[in-house]
Design a protein around this motif. Structure first.
Motif, PDB file in Angstrom:
ATOM      1  N   ASP A  45       0.843  -1.196   0.000  1.00 50.17           N
ATOM      2  CA  ASP A  45       0.000   0.000   0.000  1.00 50.17           C
ATOM      3  C   ASP A  45       0.881   1.250   0.000  1.00 50.17           C
ATOM      4  O   ASP A  45       1.931   1.279   0.651  1.00 50.17           O
ATOM      5  CB  ASP A  45      -0.886  -0.013   1.250  1.00 50.17           C
ATOM      6  CG  ASP A  45      -1.936   1.067   1.218  1.00 50.17           C
ATOM      7  OD1 ASP A  45      -3.031   0.796   0.717  1.00 50.17           O
ATOM      8  OD2 ASP A  45      -1.639   2.197   1.694  1.00 50.17           O
ATOM      9  N   PRO A  46       0.473   2.296  -0.740  1.00 49.13           N
ATOM     10  CA  PRO A  46       1.275   3.527  -0.781  1.00 49.13           C
ATOM     11  C   PRO A  46       1.571   4.127   0.590  1.00 49.13           C
ATOM     12  O   PRO A  46       2.572   4.832   0.763  1.00 49.13           O
ATOM     13  CB  PRO A  46       0.435   4.475  -1.632  1.00 49.13           C
ATOM     14  CG  PRO A  46      -0.376   3.562  -2.513  1.00 49.13           C
ATOM     15  CD  PRO A  46      -0.671   2.363  -1.662  1.00 49.13           C
ATOM     16  N   SER A  47       0.718   3.836   1.571  1.00 44.44           N
ATOM     17  CA  SER A  47       0.937   4.384   2.916  1.00 44.44           C
ATOM     18  C   SER A  47       2.192   3.823   3.578  1.00 44.44           C
ATOM     19  O   SER A  47       2.667   4.374   4.574  1.00 44.44           O
ATOM     20  CB  SER A  47      -0.276   4.094   3.806  1.00 44.44           C
ATOM     21  OG  SER A  47      -0.407   2.704   4.053  1.00 44.44           O
ATOM     22  N   LEU A  48       2.742   2.733   3.030  1.00 44.21           N
ATOM     23  CA  LEU A  48       3.913   2.091   3.623  1.00 44.21           C
ATOM     24  C   LEU A  48       5.232   2.655   3.091  1.00 44.21           C
ATOM     25  O   LEU A  48       6.303   2.236   3.550  1.00 44.21           O
ATOM     26  CB  LEU A  48       3.876   0.577   3.367  1.00 44.21           C
ATOM     27  CG  LEU A  48       2.680  -0.178   3.958  1.00 44.21           C
ATOM     28  CD1 LEU A  48       2.813  -1.672   3.685  1.00 44.21           C
ATOM     29  CD2 LEU A  48       2.556   0.073   5.459  1.00 44.21           C
ATOM     30  N   ARG A  49       5.176   3.575   2.154  1.00 43.94           N
ATOM     31  CA  ARG A  49       6.416   4.124   1.613  1.00 43.94           C
ATOM     32  C   ARG A  49       7.252   4.750   2.719  1.00 43.94           C
ATOM     33  O   ARG A  49       6.738   5.473   3.569  1.00 43.94           O
ATOM     34  CB  ARG A  49       6.100   5.147   0.521  1.00 43.94           C
ATOM     35  CG  ARG A  49       5.570   4.489  -0.756  1.00 43.94           C
ATOM     36  CD  ARG A  49       5.120   5.502  -1.771  1.00 43.94           C
ATOM     37  NE  ARG A  49       4.515   4.831  -2.924  1.00 43.94           N
ATOM     38  CZ  ARG A  49       3.688   5.401  -3.788  1.00 43.94           C
ATOM     39  NH1 ARG A  49       3.367   6.683  -3.630  1.00 43.94           N
ATOM     40  NH2 ARG A  49       3.197   4.709  -4.798  1.00 43.94           N
ATOM     41  N   THR A  50       8.525   4.435   2.686  1.00 43.53           N
ATOM     42  CA  THR A  50       9.440   4.803   3.769  1.00 43.53           C
ATOM     43  C   THR A  50      10.690   5.443   3.200  1.00 43.53           C
ATOM     44  O   THR A  50      11.274   4.933   2.240  1.00 43.53           O
ATOM     45  CB  THR A  50       9.829   3.552   4.576  1.00 43.53           C
ATOM     46  OG1 THR A  50       8.639   2.943   5.098  1.00 43.53           O
ATOM     47  CG2 THR A  50      10.782   3.898   5.708  1.00 43.53           C
ATOM     48  N   VAL A 305       7.052  -6.500  12.920  1.00 43.16           N
ATOM     49  CA  VAL A 305       7.587  -5.345  12.192  1.00 43.16           C
ATOM     50  C   VAL A 305       7.146  -4.059  12.859  1.00 43.16           C
ATOM     51  O   VAL A 305       7.936  -3.123  13.053  1.00 43.16           O
ATOM     52  CB  VAL A 305       7.147  -5.378  10.718  1.00 43.16           C
ATOM     53  CG1 VAL A 305       7.621  -4.120   9.986  1.00 43.16           C
ATOM     54  CG2 VAL A 305       7.676  -6.622  10.018  1.00 43.16           C
ATOM     55  N   ARG A 306       5.881  -4.000  13.242  1.00 47.74           N
ATOM     56  CA  ARG A 306       5.347  -2.802  13.897  1.00 47.74           C
ATOM     57  C   ARG A 306       6.092  -2.528  15.214  1.00 47.74           C
ATOM     58  O   ARG A 306       6.407  -1.373  15.539  1.00 47.74           O
ATOM     59  CB  ARG A 306       3.851  -2.995  14.147  1.00 47.74           C
ATOM     60  CG  ARG A 306       3.107  -1.721  14.511  1.00 47.74           C
ATOM     61  CD  ARG A 306       1.615  -1.974  14.609  1.00 47.74           C
ATOM     62  NE  ARG A 306       1.009  -2.239  13.308  1.00 47.74           N
ATOM     63  CZ  ARG A 306       0.512  -3.419  12.925  1.00 47.74           C
ATOM     64  NH1 ARG A 306       0.546  -4.454  13.750  1.00 47.74           N
ATOM     65  NH2 ARG A 306      -0.015  -3.575  11.734  1.00 47.74           N
ATOM     66  N   GLU A 307       6.405  -3.591  15.962  1.00 44.43           N
ATOM     67  CA  GLU A 307       7.147  -3.432  17.215  1.00 44.43           C
ATOM     68  C   GLU A 307       8.532  -2.845  16.953  1.00 44.43           C
ATOM     69  O   GLU A 307       8.994  -1.960  17.685  1.00 44.43           O
ATOM     70  CB  GLU A 307       7.289  -4.780  17.910  1.00 44.43           C
ATOM     71  CG  GLU A 307       8.089  -4.726  19.206  1.00 44.43           C
ATOM     72  CD  GLU A 307       8.325  -6.095  19.815  1.00 44.43           C
ATOM     73  OE1 GLU A 307       8.463  -6.179  21.054  1.00 44.43           O
ATOM     74  OE2 GLU A 307       8.377  -7.088  19.057  1.00 44.43           O
ATOM     75  N   ARG A 335       0.188  -6.085   4.217  1.00 45.54           N
ATOM     76  CA  ARG A 335      -1.250  -5.856   4.434  1.00 45.54           C
ATOM     77  C   ARG A 335      -1.556  -5.642   5.914  1.00 45.54           C
ATOM     78  O   ARG A 335      -2.387  -4.802   6.262  1.00 45.54           O
ATOM     79  CB  ARG A 335      -2.052  -7.025   3.862  1.00 45.54           C
ATOM     80  CG  ARG A 335      -2.015  -7.069   2.346  1.00 45.54           C
ATOM     81  CD  ARG A 335      -2.984  -8.061   1.773  1.00 45.54           C
ATOM     82  NE  ARG A 335      -3.048  -7.949   0.311  1.00 45.54           N
ATOM     83  CZ  ARG A 335      -3.886  -8.628  -0.462  1.00 45.54           C
ATOM     84  NH1 ARG A 335      -4.734  -9.493   0.080  1.00 45.54           N
ATOM     85  NH2 ARG A 335      -3.870  -8.457  -1.777  1.00 45.54           N
ATOM     86  N   GLY A 336      -0.865  -6.403   6.767  1.00 47.07           N
ATOM     87  CA  GLY A 336      -1.051  -6.196   8.207  1.00 47.07           C
ATOM     88  C   GLY A 336      -0.601  -4.822   8.637  1.00 47.07           C
ATOM     89  O   GLY A 336      -1.251  -4.169   9.469  1.00 47.07           O
ATOM     90  N   LEU A 337       0.525  -4.357   8.084  1.00 44.13           N
ATOM     91  CA  LEU A 337       1.003  -3.010   8.422  1.00 44.13           C
ATOM     92  C   LEU A 337       0.045  -1.934   7.933  1.00 44.13           C
ATOM     93  O   LEU A 337      -0.222  -0.952   8.621  1.00 44.13           O
ATOM     94  CB  LEU A 337       2.387  -2.778   7.802  1.00 44.13           C
ATOM     95  CG  LEU A 337       3.545  -3.584   8.395  1.00 44.13           C
ATOM     96  CD1 LEU A 337       4.807  -3.327   7.585  1.00 44.13           C
ATOM     97  CD2 LEU A 337       3.775  -3.221   9.853  1.00 44.13           C
ATOM     98  N   ALA A 338      -0.475  -2.124   6.720  1.00 43.58           N
ATOM     99  CA  ALA A 338      -1.377  -1.114   6.143  1.00 43.58           C
ATOM    100  C   ALA A 338      -2.665  -1.018   6.951  1.00 43.58           C
ATOM    101  O   ALA A 338      -3.217   0.087   7.132  1.00 43.58           O
ATOM    102  CB  ALA A 338      -1.686  -1.478   4.689  1.00 43.58           C
TER     103      ALA A 338
END
Length: 341
Positions: A45-50, A305-307, A335-338
C-alpha cells in the motif's frame, strides 16, 4: 495451503536442498509476464512508503542477507512484495563455504541454525548481476552485504573488504559490512572498536557515495553494542544493521540433544526475537535520530515489524520467516502493516 505444503513436503527435505529448489521458482516470478502479475497481487500500500538512506522504499520490510547470496532472485523477491533485498554475504574470493550439512530447521521453535560459511560465487559475479538488474530499470532497492574471504588472514581483512567494496558499491543502493557472522573463523573479533575503526574507514572511503552500514552480532555485551553504534556515527557511516544470528542456544523447545547434534552455527528466527529488540533499543539510544537503523532477527509477523518500527527501526528485515510462512509472507506483512495505519 502453504503450512500443509511445508509439513508434507519441505519439512521432510534437507533445508539447503529445499532452498535451491525454490530459487528457480522465485526467479521465474521476476520475469515477464509473471512479474507484473505477481507484483499487482503483492504491491505494498502507498501508505507504507518509507524514506531512509536517502532512498524511498515501497515498504519498510525487506529480505535480509543470506537468502539471496548470489543476487539471482532480486526481481522475483521484488515481485513478491518486499521493499528491498539485501544480497550476499559476498566475498572478494569465491568460496564453497563449510561442509554439508550446514543448515538445520528447529521447527518447534520456528528457527534455523546455519553454518553456511559465506558460500557464494564472489563479489565480482554479484556485481555483474546487480549491474544487469540496474540496466533492466529495476525499482527494487538492492543492498549488498560483504564479508571476509575465508582464505584471507584476519590481518589482511581490510584489503579484502575494500576489494569487495570496489566491485559492488557502484552497483548497489547501499552496502553492509558484515563482521558478525559466527561461521567464519576470527570474523567476530573484527567487531572490537580498535580493530573495526580502520576497517570501516577504509571501506567508507572505497564506497564513495554509496551509503555504508555495519552489521553487528546480538551476543556482544550491551556496552560494546553501544560503543560500536557510536563508532559507526563517528566514522560517518549511514547506518547499522542489528542483528546477525546468535550463538546462544537458550531457551529452545527443540530437545537439547537434537540441538547439540546440529553442531555449531548461528541461530535465527523466533528465538532471537527478544534479544534483537533489546539490541535495537540500545542502538537507537546511542545514535542520532537521522542515523538509519535496520532491525533483523526473529521477525515473522506484521506485529513484529510494527514493534521494531515503534522501537526506533527505520527498516526491518526477515529471512527465517520466509521458510515458515511461504511465498506470500511479504504480502501478509505489508497488508497487516497497512491495516494498522
Amino acid at each position: 495451503m502453504y503450512p500443509f505444503i511445508f509439513r508434507t513436503f519441505f519439512a521432510r527435505m534437507d533445508p539447503e536442498r529445499a532452498h535451491h529448489l525454490v530459487i528457480p521458482v522465485i526467479r521465474v516470478l521476476g520475469v515477464w509476464p509473471f512479474a507484473p502479475i505477481a507484483r499487482a497481487l503483492t504491491r505494498p500500500d502507498p501508505s507504507l512508503r518509507t524514506r531512509a538512506l536517502g532512498l524511498q522504499f515501497d515498504s519498510p520490510f525487506g529480505v535480509a542477507a543470506g537468502f539471496d547470496k548470489n543476487a539471482v532472485m532480486t526481481e522475483g523477491l521484488y515481485a513478491l512484495g518486499f521493499g528491498h533485498v539485501e544480497v550476499g554475504t559476498v566475498t572478494a574470493i569465491p568460496q564453497e563455504g563449510n561442509p554439508r550439512p550446514r543448515l538445520y530447521r528447529l521447527i518447534e521453535d520456528r528457527g534455523l541454525i546455519n553454518r553456511m560459511g559465506f558460500n557464494n560465487a564472489g563479489a565480482g559475479a554479484a556485481a555483474a548481476r546487480l549491474r544487469r538488474s540496474g540496466r533492466r530499470s529495476r525499482r527494487t532497492i538492492l543492498g549488498a552485504n560483504i564479508g571476509k574471504s575465508r582464505v584471507v588472514d584476519v590481518e589482511q581483512a581490510t584489503a579484502d573488504y575494500v576489494t569487495s567494496t570496489e566491485l559492488v558499491a557502484p552497483v548497489a543502493d547501499y552496502l553492509v559490512v558484515n563482521v558478525s557472522s559466527p561461521n567464519t573463523p576470527g570474523l567476530r573479533g573484527l567487531q572490537a572498536v580498535e580493530t573495526l575503526r580502520p576497517l570501516l574507514e577504509a571501506v567508507r572511503d572505497a564506497a564513495g557515495s554509496t551509503p555504508l552500514l555495519v552489521k553487528i552480532a546480538p551476543d556482544l555485551p550491551d556496552e560494546e553494542i553501544a560503543a560500536i553504534a557510536r563508532l559507526a556515527v563517528d566514522t560517518g557511516l549511514a547506518g547499522l544493521v542489528a542483528t546477525n544470528t546468535t550463538i546462544a542456544r537458550e531457551p529452545l523447545q527443540t530437545p537439547a540433544a537434537a540441538v547439540e547434534a546440529m553442531g555449531a552455527g548461528g541461530l535465527s528466527g523466533a528465538p532471537l526475537r527478544s534479544r534483537a529488540v533489546a539490541v535495537l533499543r540500545i542502538v537507537r539510544d546511542a545514535v542520532p535520530a537521522d542515523f538509519c537503523v535496520i532491525s533483523a532477527g526473529g521477525v515473522e509477523t506484521a506485529d513484529d515489524v510494527r514493534e521494531r518500527l515503534a522501537a526506533g527501526a527505520d527498516l526491518v528485515q526477515g529471512y527465517t520467516g520466509f521458510i515458515y510462512r511461504g511465498p506470500l509472507w511479504a504480502r501478509q506483512i505489508n497488508r497487516g502493516l497497512a491495516r494498522g495505519r
